[in-house]
Motif scaffolding. Structure first.
Motif: not given
Length: 280
Positions: A198, A169, A193-194, A271-272, A171, A28, A235-236
């Protein structure tokens, strides 16, 4: 000081919860074509075997180029993409999924996700199209993303193909206990994701203390915690240093006390949060 214990000591392959490698690369906001392709190539040649993209990321062609550049067979790569919310009507799913395959330069993807249960999403109609793509061999598995527990149950009930995963999301600052429990009840994998919130995990005192004790980054601690929970993380990362640092999380073992300390963090920091999200 952060140590890099991946040098000369990299795992041969990612551990798996099912057929999905436990650590993948998220793409992303990796929109520069050459950078994205090189990021994917670097990740694959580091040892990653799970690459995640989406129609809305506008980088499927670059992701495909990165896979082509890497000295790794396509069959060894677990490749995922997602259908955007404006393309979830039956005919749009079929049309745009095939366009995604063309951009990626592949004959199939390992999992195709419903990106969000929003806008043109209709459980029966949308998932019927996913079933058709599965029967044609264009997708190996059906996935959903950003689904709440009740939507997971509904998708499981109406889909003719088992739902492989729910990507959300997740974490240490957003543990999503209810989603994880619902997915476990339906034998669905959870993909985070994330997973570094972030970057917010770097400022969390509990993670800072554990990271310092191990001489590693907070990113590795967060990813290791997710692995301990049976959650797949994507992770990005764009730089080789971050790609390698995240990969190093596979060799980090957390103690029971450390896991309990992370579990006790009293934060729900999403975060999203778009307006069309099902929780809004």
């Amino acid at each position: 000081m952060v140590t890099d214990d991946t040098d000369g000591n990299e795992p041969e392959s990612s551990p798996t919860a099912s057929d999905i490698p436990m650590l993948g690369l998220g793409t992303w906001q990796n929109e520069d074509p050459d950078q994205c392709a090189e990021t994917v190539r670097t990740a694959l040649e580091t040892g990653y075997r799970h690459i995640d993209t989406a129609q809305i990321y506008d980088n499927e062609a670059a992701v495909g180029e990165g896979i082509e550049r890497a000295d790794v067979d396509r069959e060894d790569v677990f490749l995922a993409t997602k259908i955007w919310i404006s393309n979830l009507a039956r005919e749009d799913v079929l049309k745009t999924a095939r366009e995604s395959l063309d951009r990626l330069g592949v004959e199939y993807v390992d999992v195709l996700y419903v990106h969000w249960p929003a806008r043109t999403y209709d459980p029966e109609e949308t998932l019927e199209a996913f079933t058709e793509l599965h029967e044609e061999g264009q997708i190996e598995n059906v996935g959903v993303s950003n689904f709440l527990p009740e939507q997971v149950a509904e998708a499981t009930a109406v889909s003719d193909v088992p739902i492989l995963a729910n990507q959300v999301e997740l974490h240490p600052l957003l543990p999503q206990d209810d989603v994880r429990e619902a997915c476990a009840a339906h034998d669905i994998e959870v993909v985070a994701y994330s997973p570094l919130a972030r970057g917010a995990v770097f400022d969390e005192p509990v993670l800072q203390e554990i990271a310092a004790d191990h001489g590693v980054s907070e990113a590795r601690v967060s990813l290791a915690w997710l692995r301990e929970k049976g959650v797949i993380a994507i992770p990005k990362a764009t730089s080789e240093a971050h790609i390698r640092d995240n990969w190093g999380s596979l060799s980090l073992e957390l103690s029971a006390d450390e896991i309990d300390a992370i579990d006790a963090i009293e934060t729900n920091d999403r975060q999203v949060d778009p307006g069309f999200a099902p929780w809004n």
